[in-house]
Design an enzyme around this catalytic site. Structure first.
Site, PDB file in Angstrom:
ATOM      1  N   ARG A 145       0.775  -1.140  -0.048  1.00 33.37           N
ATOM      2  CA  ARG A 145      -0.085  -0.054   0.069  1.00 33.37           C
ATOM      3  C   ARG A 145       0.952   1.091   0.135  1.00 33.37           C
ATOM      4  NH1 ARG A 145      -4.544   0.031   4.485  1.00 33.37           N
ATOM      5  NH2 ARG A 145      -2.631   0.657   5.604  1.00 33.37           N
ATOM      6  N   LYS A 185      -2.578   6.498   1.423  1.00 31.88           N
ATOM      7  CA  LYS A 185      -2.268   6.725   2.810  1.00 31.88           C
ATOM      8  C   LYS A 185      -1.431   8.346   2.822  1.00 31.88           C
ATOM      9  CE  LYS A 185      -2.288   4.587   7.165  1.00 31.88           C
ATOM     10  NZ  LYS A 185      -3.342   5.209   7.758  1.00 31.88           N
ATOM     11  N   GLU A 211     -16.252   6.086   4.813  1.00 31.89           N
ATOM     12  CA  GLU A 211     -15.469   5.519   6.001  1.00 31.89           C
ATOM     13  C   GLU A 211     -15.250   6.666   7.145  1.00 31.89           C
ATOM     14  OE1 GLU A 211     -11.134   4.901   5.263  1.00 31.89           O
ATOM     15  OE2 GLU A 211     -10.937   6.179   3.913  1.00 31.89           O
TER      16      GLU A 211
HETATM   17  N1  PLP Z   1      -9.157   4.118   6.636  1.00 33.33           N
HETATM   18  C1  PLP Z   1      -8.322   5.021   6.986  1.00 33.33           C
HETATM   19  C2  PLP Z   1      -8.566   6.587   6.717  1.00 33.33           C
HETATM   20  C3  PLP Z   1      -7.013   4.709   7.827  1.00 33.33           C
HETATM   21  O1  PLP Z   1      -6.293   5.905   8.008  1.00 33.33           O
HETATM   22  C4  PLP Z   1      -6.834   3.544   8.226  1.00 33.33           C
HETATM   23  C5  PLP Z   1      -5.745   3.047   9.058  1.00 33.33           C
HETATM   24  O2  PLP Z   1      -4.725   2.944   8.361  1.00 33.33           O
HETATM   25  C6  PLP Z   1      -7.848   2.454   7.883  1.00 33.33           C
HETATM   26  C7  PLP Z   1      -9.077   2.734   7.052  1.00 33.33           C
HETATM   27  C8  PLP Z   1      -7.509   1.043   8.240  1.00 33.33           C
HETATM   28  O3  PLP Z   1      -6.611   0.422   7.759  1.00 33.33           O
HETATM   29  P1  PLP Z   1      -5.941  -0.583   8.053  1.00 33.33           P
HETATM   30  O4  PLP Z   1      -6.796  -1.771   8.651  1.00 33.33           O
HETATM   31  O5  PLP Z   1      -4.827  -0.908   7.003  1.00 33.33           O
HETATM   32  O6  PLP Z   1      -4.927   0.058   9.186  1.00 33.33           O
HETATM   33  C1  COI Z   2      -3.790   3.137  11.423  1.00 33.66           C
HETATM   34  O1  COI Z   2      -5.087   2.574  11.833  1.00 33.66           O
HETATM   35  O2  COI Z   2      -2.958   2.677  11.634  1.00 33.66           O
HETATM   36  C2  COI Z   2      -4.168   4.549  11.256  1.00 33.66           C
HETATM   37  O3  COI Z   2      -3.000   5.157  10.554  1.00 33.66           O
HETATM   38  C3  COI Z   2      -5.241   5.426  11.737  1.00 33.66           C
HETATM   39  C4  COI Z   2      -4.964   6.682  12.283  1.00 33.66           C
HETATM   40  C5  COI Z   2      -3.914   6.385  13.385  1.00 33.66           C
HETATM   41  C6  COI Z   2      -4.487   7.743  11.264  1.00 33.66           C
END
Ligand code: PLP
Ligand code: COI
Length: 343
Positions: free
Chosen positions: A82, A184, A220
């Site tokens: 990612r 991200k 989201e």
């Molecule tokens: N959506 C956003 C905007 C986020 O910042 C995150 C965190 O990383 C997620 C979703 C969840 O992603 P992940 O499950 O890969 O941490």
């Molecule tokens: C995560 O879940 O790792 C995120 O980046 C979410 C938030 C702390 C920005």
């Protein structure tokens, strides 16, 4: 190895400086060999791309202590992939996947004393990030970059841990169609700060963002994807090109189908149907799965039958299975767990 004297059970989601972090610099078209450093500060040009035009992206993953005392990370290869997608969209050089994984291993091993013990409720949060570091004044990509990865022990993202939270429907948009919502990028979070401060000041824990084009579909929150459960126990998650492809959500959909025998569906979710779901949760690395008890849409309340006291039964099963896999209590699918060797 002796653990640090930290009150693991009372940690919030806050930065605590640990001993070592990984740094690699990109210059003249190549990454240097990189390595660990004790220096937690960054010195860069006043005109650096990150400071002027927010050229930065990041990742988030965790290291866990398993029931039998090993230290592991969860699907770090997907974070590397990612980050590659984020870098490409932001015209940044890709930090190679094998090196990303090596940096994760090195930082966790060097900070093993900060990996919270099994059963403490805390984990070691890892934050890889990358930014444009040399001077740019015209709007264009930097030539030089820094990749860093630090670790910090954390507790639950939302105060109260597994207690259901209340969120509001935001009047601000998070991401435009064809924009940067699916990567991200730091800029996605900068523009969500006003919305989250406002939500907190009104007593809400988070914002539910709707699609910017029609304001009819669920996207989201500022830091997590949605998972809904229908009254007949189907797990549903919104499909959209402008949300972050959460690794937790992708894992939960697999767990729902292959471990719990539930139907799991990724599809567009209209806000109008949200009131008909039985359970709702926010999922992400930081959030794990945080149950949502109530959604407020400009004074109109949607209260889920699971209530404000505890997680609904399906979300609880998803939570138990996922955390069971992460902490070694439940057998993981092939390739999901990467063990860290600590000397
Ligand atoms: N959506 C956003 C905007 C986020 O910042 C995150 C965190 O990383 C997620 C979703 C969840 O992603 P992940 O499950 O890969 O941490
Ligand atoms: C995560 O879940 O790792 C995120 O980046 C979410 C938030 C702390 C920005």
């Amino acid at each position: 190895m002796e653990k640090k004297n930290i009150d693991w059970g009372n940690l919030g989601f806050e930065y605590i400086q640990t001993d070592k972090r990984y740094v690699s610099n990109y210059k003249n078209g190549a990454w240097d060999e990189g390595g660990l450093t004790s220096d937690a500060t960054v010195a860069i040009m006043e005109c650096a791309g990150v400071l002027q035009y927010s050229q930065s992206c990041f990742e988030g993953l965790k290291a866990y202590t398993t029931e039998d005392g090993r230290i592991v990370t969860f699907r770090p290869d997907l974070n590397a992939e990612r980050m590659e997608a984020s870098a490409r969209r932001l015209e940044m050089p890709v930090f190679p996947k094998e090196r990303f994984l090596e940096a994760v291993d090195q930082v966790v091993a060097a900070n093993a004393a900060y990996v919270p013990p099994y059963g403490s409720g805390a984990t070691l949060y890892l934050r890889p990030f990358m930014f444009g570091s040399d001077a740019v004044i015209g709007v264009k990509p930097s030539h030089e970059y820094q990749f860093r990865l630090f670790a910090t022990p954390v507790g639950p993202y939302f105060k109260g841990g597994a207690k259901p939270i209340t969120i509001r429907v935001s009047d601000y948009d998070r991401a435009a169609p064809h924009g940067t919502g699916h990567i991200k990028a730091g800029l996605n979070y900068a523009m969500s700060l006003h919305a989250i401060v406002e939500a907190h000041s009104q007593g809400y824990d988070e914002n539910m963002y709707l699609d910017a084009a029609t304001r009819t579909k669920v996207e989201e929150t500022g830091g997590a994807n949605f998972i809904f459960v229908t009254k007949d126990h189907k797990v549903v998650t919104p499909k959209s090109g402008s949300i972050l492809p959460s690794i937790t959500r992708r894992s939960l959909m697999y767990v729902a189908e292959h471990y719990l025998g539930l139907e799991a569906e990724e599809r567009e979710v209209s806000f109008a149907e949200v009131k008909d779901f039985a359970e709702c949760g926010l999922c992400g690395t930081a959030a794990v799965i945080s149950p949502v008890g109530k959604i407020v849409d400009h004074g109109k309340e949607i209260c889920f039958p699971s209530g404000m006291e505890k997680m609904g039964p399906v979300i609880q099963k998803l939570y138990d299975t996922l955390t069971g896999i992460q902490m070694g209590r439940v057998e993981a699918p092939e390739g999901w767990i990467r063990e860290i060797k600590v000397d």
